[in-house]
Scaffold this motif. Structure first.
Motif: not given
Lengths: 415, 222, 294
Positions: A122-124, A126-136, A186-195
């Protein structure tokens, strides 16, 4: 050895016939099964059942399309707003597009989810990158004897990151390996909450990465939960992180931030065969649990209290004309695929009842006639007759395809 | 005597075996050149992603190769025996009829198995350059039914070819087609894992069904 | 001592009777020819002898062993030439010799190579690309190298030109007699056959027409031609003739009776004829006389 080889062929013939013939039968005769959709209307304070093209309430009153849209204002608010028929407020709450769409969500669980091959990497994010978009991320993790990150470009383990996360998990009492890993890869989500991860002992953890550091929470579960499936969701209301399906205690949602497990008011849910649906709006959630020939709809308010229930049952497959016909011809069928699983297996489905006995008897008579006509003694063909009696049409076909030439033949009667 | 038996079988199938090996190697070279190329273009992490979450199988060119090889080896080995009922010569040799058929068949099966294992071994070695064990394991699980299907094809085509009567050849072919189709039904990565052992066992017992055709031949079904 | 003993063979294909209660023996050291038109059951008999066919009833023994369950030891003593000189034609003459030699401890390759040296084939040439005559020499050479006690030759003359046929027959006769081999041969081509066989067995649909030493058969089976004085006369020769061909006033008939017996029979029936002639027959003539032309 040769006799044995013949029985192997007969068995293979029966296997193939019991896969191919029923599949042909269903292709020709199968009727579309009933599969209603159920919604809860805040306006009528009652359920709306959509069955094919018909929309009605539980008492059977049918709605026109306009009525239907009006009593489900949250589902059709764009249409209603365009028409100018959207009420300004409902239950004293001002109707505004952003709050309506934030509150609405839809989730569907099918038994396939728990019975499917799952990825082990699974890809982990970065949930607080400070960027608007998530990156792979450039690496993928697996949790076996420890938690390991493998960098895709080099196909090598990132030792530093791996030990960092492994020790963070161990500190929270994680026992390796992981059983279930659930996240939204996926990076296509509003924010990342991990696993959301269960460990070898069945305990539930939340793991994510914040500024390169592991964030691990051991989620206290109320009882001994037998968790079979977790689905992380990205709902705009941020009400809860995920659904947790258990085999023994029903369905839970894990509340956002506080990690409380909120049990949904659903009893007798079997994740292996039942479907679960949840639609949510500003005021209510409508849960539908569905079996092959029944459903149970439960409407709850925002405090998860039950406000209404409704259930229906209809003819099961083998009570319908097509199913009845099947069950009076074939004693069983074998399928390689099943609606409740993504796995390929030999799914053995015996036909209910004993109506197929008549066809089996006819097959047996046909087998006897064929044997006598060839001048073979019945005695040495008893195994074939038994096979035909038990497996019916399949056995008759298989024993004729691979004929029994081991019995001594009587010379033909001279005219 | 065994040496003579194997000598004749090898003469029949050697060309097909070398061609099959060549095709297999070409397929593998193609696979890994493409993986290398794609990883350069789309980045390794994305490439892994498409396997893990999009069900992209970089090895799908191998899908029908075992079937074709099994079919070709069976035809190369048994078709010459059926032309002019030449198998009579074989059964007339001073050895047990079943014994010689078992030895011929075992030889073909072992060669086929060795070929398949070699290809799988090379595939594993090649994959290890680009992918972690998790992806390789899932890939092998996904390919296993195809290779089992290749073995089953070999056994069933031998049965069909040695059968002396055309009508029964047709009936056997119908059953064989139905059975072999199972191995090649489209399914997601790893979906066959619960059924691999049963399928392997059925394939294993199918290895002896050629004796049935041999017996029918010897007992004058012609 | 018999090399082959077949007792009460009965066989059907479906409901069609091939023959019923057929019995015959082949003495060791003898050459027996089973002659018959196509479809009279020659191949059926060969298949039963080789264990490729189970008769409805009856049994065939080779060296005392049921042919349905021949042991490898007995099969080693039998040389089998399949109709059409079928061999593993995907091999060349070296490969096939190497293959067969592994099965026979007493393999003697000298006669094989002797025959091969006379063939104009290249060492790597596959048997499938050889002519029928060349293939017959390969098949024959292999059998000679095997050095079996009993040779079963199924329709060996099929497809051979006269030269190869004669070569094959003469070679076989000399070899069998010198080495005291038993030979069971079938053929539907009778030409030259009397040069080879000791005993003849002539088969017709469903039955055996003759089974005796070929010399005895040739001496006792006769053809007579008579010309009738009145062509319209009703002639009844059933008492003596096995086959009668009548064209206008000319009558050809075949019989086991002597000239004197025939003449007295004709007199007793009051048959009035102008010419009377006994015709000398070859085995082929006799075969056609016995089995009729059609």
């Amino acid at each position: 050895m040769i006799k044995f080889s013949r029985y192997i062929l007969v068995a293979t013939g029966i296997l193939v016939a019991s896969i191919v013939l029923p599949s042909l039968f269903w292709t020709i005769f199968e009727k579309v099964p009933r599969s209603p959709n159920i919604f809860y209307s805040t306006i009528t304070e009652d359920f709306v059942i959509v069955d094919g093209s018909k929309k009605k309430n539980p008492k059977g009153k049918e709605y026109t399309s306009e009525e239907y849209e009006k009593i489900l204002p949250f589902m059709f608010f764009r249409q209603l707003m365009a028409d100018g028929t959207m009420p300004d407020s409902i239950n004293g709450v001002l109707m505004e597009a952003p709050s309506i769409s934030r509150a609405s969500s839809f989730y569907r669980y099918t038994p396939k989810r728990t019975d499917s091959p799952v990825p082990t990497l699974w890809p982990m994010f970065e949930s607080q990158s400070g960027k608007v978009n998530l990156s792979m991320p450039e690496d993928y993790f697996r949790i076996e004897k420890r938690m390991e990150f493998i960098v895709a470009r080099t196909n090598e383990v990132n030792e530093e990151k791996s030990s960092l996360f492994t020790s963070a998990l161990a500190e929270e009492g994680f026992s390796f390996p992981a059983k279930i890993i659930a996240g939204i890869p996926t990076t296509r989500k509003s924010c990342d909450e991990g696993y959301f991860i269960t460990d070898d002992a069945g305990a539930l953890f939340h793991v994510k990465m914040i500024k390169g550091q592991p964030y691990v929470v051991r989620i206290e579960t109320p009882e001994e939960l037998d968790i079979v499936y977790i689905e992380a969701v990205d709902i705009r209301s941020r009400e809860y992180y995920c659904y947790v399906f258990t085999r023994n205690k029903g369905i839970f949602v894990v509340m956002d931030e506080v990690y409380d497990l909120q049990r949904l008011p659903v009893d007798g849910f079997n994740p292996s065969i039942h479907t679960f649906r949840l639609t949510s709006d500003l005021f209510n959630k409508c849960i539908t649990v569905m079996g092959s020939n029944w459903y149970e709809a439960i409407a709850i308010d925002d405090m998860y209290n039950v406000v209404a229930t409704h259930g229906e049952e209809w003819e099961d497959l083998y009570e319908r004309p097509d199913g009845k016909m099947f069950a009076s011809i074939f004693p069983f069928e074998i399928r390689m695929r099943d609606d409740n699983s993504s796995f390929v297996r030999f799914y053995f489905k015996p036909s209910p009842g004993v109506r197929w006995l008549i066809v089996n008897l006819l097959a047996l008579i046909a087998a006897v006639v064929l044997i006598i006509r060839r001048g073979w003694p019945l005695r040495s063909n008893i195994p074939d007759l038994l096979i035909t009696a038990v497996t019916g049409v399949y056995g008759l076909i298989a024993t004729q395809f691979f004929p029994n030439k081991f019995s001594k033949v009587k010379p033909p009667v001279k005219n | 005597m065994l040496k003579s038996i194997l000598y004749k079988e090898w003469i029949k199938i050697r060309l097909v075996v070398w061609i099959a090996l060549g095709l297999g190697l070409l397929a593998l070279i193609n696979i890994f050149l493409k993986v290398r190329h794609d990883i350069l273009f789309v980045d390794a992490a994305n490439y892994w992603y498409s396997f893990l979450f999009r069900g992209y199988t970089y090895f799908s060119v191998l899908k029908f190769l075992p079937f074709v090889i099994g079919l070709a080896v069976a035809i190369a080995q048994y078709f010459p025996e059926t032309v002019n009922k030449r198998i009579k010569l074989t059964f007339h040799l001073p050895v047990s009829e079943n014994g010689i058929l078992i030895k011929m068949h075992a030889f073909g099966a072992v060669i086929l198995l060795a070929l398949f294992l070699l290809l799988l071994g090379l595939f594993t070695a090649g994959s290890a350059i680009f992918f972690p064990s998790n992806i390789i394991r899932a890939s092998l699980l996904t390919m296993m039914p195809w290779f089992l299907g290749g073995m089953a094809t070999y056994f069933l085509v031998a049965l069909i070819l040695l059968e002396p009567m055309w009508i029964f050849r047709g009936l056997y072919a119908a059953v064989a087609a139905g059975f072999v189709t199972i191995f090649f039904t489209g399914a997601s990565i790893g979906a066959f894992s619960p059924v691999l052992l049963p399928l392997a066992l059925i394939t294993l017992v199918l290895s002896c069904v050629v004796l049935f055709s041999g017996y029918r031949f010897r007992k004058g079904e012609m | 001592m018999y090399a082959i003993e077949c007792k009460n063979l009965t066989h059907y294909y479906g409901k069609k009777l091939v023959y019923e209660n057929l019995s015959f023996n082949v003495e060791e050291g003898k050459i027996l020819g089973l002659l018959g038109k196509n479809g009279t059951g020659k191949s059926t008999t060969i298949n039963i002898l080789n264990g490729f066919l189970q008769p409805f009833s009856g049994v065939c023994l080779i060296y005392g062993e049921n042919t349905q369950t021949l042991t490898p030891e007995t099969k080693r003593r039998i040389g089998f030439l399949i109709e059409g000189h079928i061999q593993y034609s995907f091999m060349n003459i070296h490969q096939i010799e190497k293959f067969y030699s592994g099965f026979y401890p007493d393999w003697n390759s000298a006669p094989y190579w002797e025959l091969m040296s006379k063939l104009k084939v290249t060492p790597k040439q596959k048997i499938s690309t050889m002519s029928c005559g060349q293939r017959s020499q390969v098949a024959l050479g292999l059998i000679l190298a095997q050095d079996p006690d009993l040779l079963i030759l199924d329709d060996f003359s099929m497809g051979l030109d006269p030269g190869y046929r004669r070569l094959f027959i003469d070679y076989m006769r000399e070899y069998a007699k010198a080495e005291h081999k038993t030979v069971f041969v079938t053929s539907h081509i009778i030409q030259d056959m009397e040069r080879l066989i000791d005993d003849v067995m002539i088969m017709d649909y469903n039955k055996i027409l003759a089974q005796q030493p070929v010399e005895q058969f040739m001496n006792t089976f006769r053809q007579f031609n008579i010309t009738l004085n009145s062509p319209g006369q009703e002639v009844d020769l059933d008492g003596i003739a096995v086959n009668i061909e009548k064209v206008k006033d000319k009558i050809e008939f075949y019989t086991y009776s002597t000239e004197d017996e025939v003449k007295s029979y004709l007199a007793s029936k009051g048959i009035d004829y102008s010419s009377f002639e006994e015709r000398k027959m070859s085995l082929e003539d006799a075969f056609i006389g016995l089995t009729r032309k059609y």
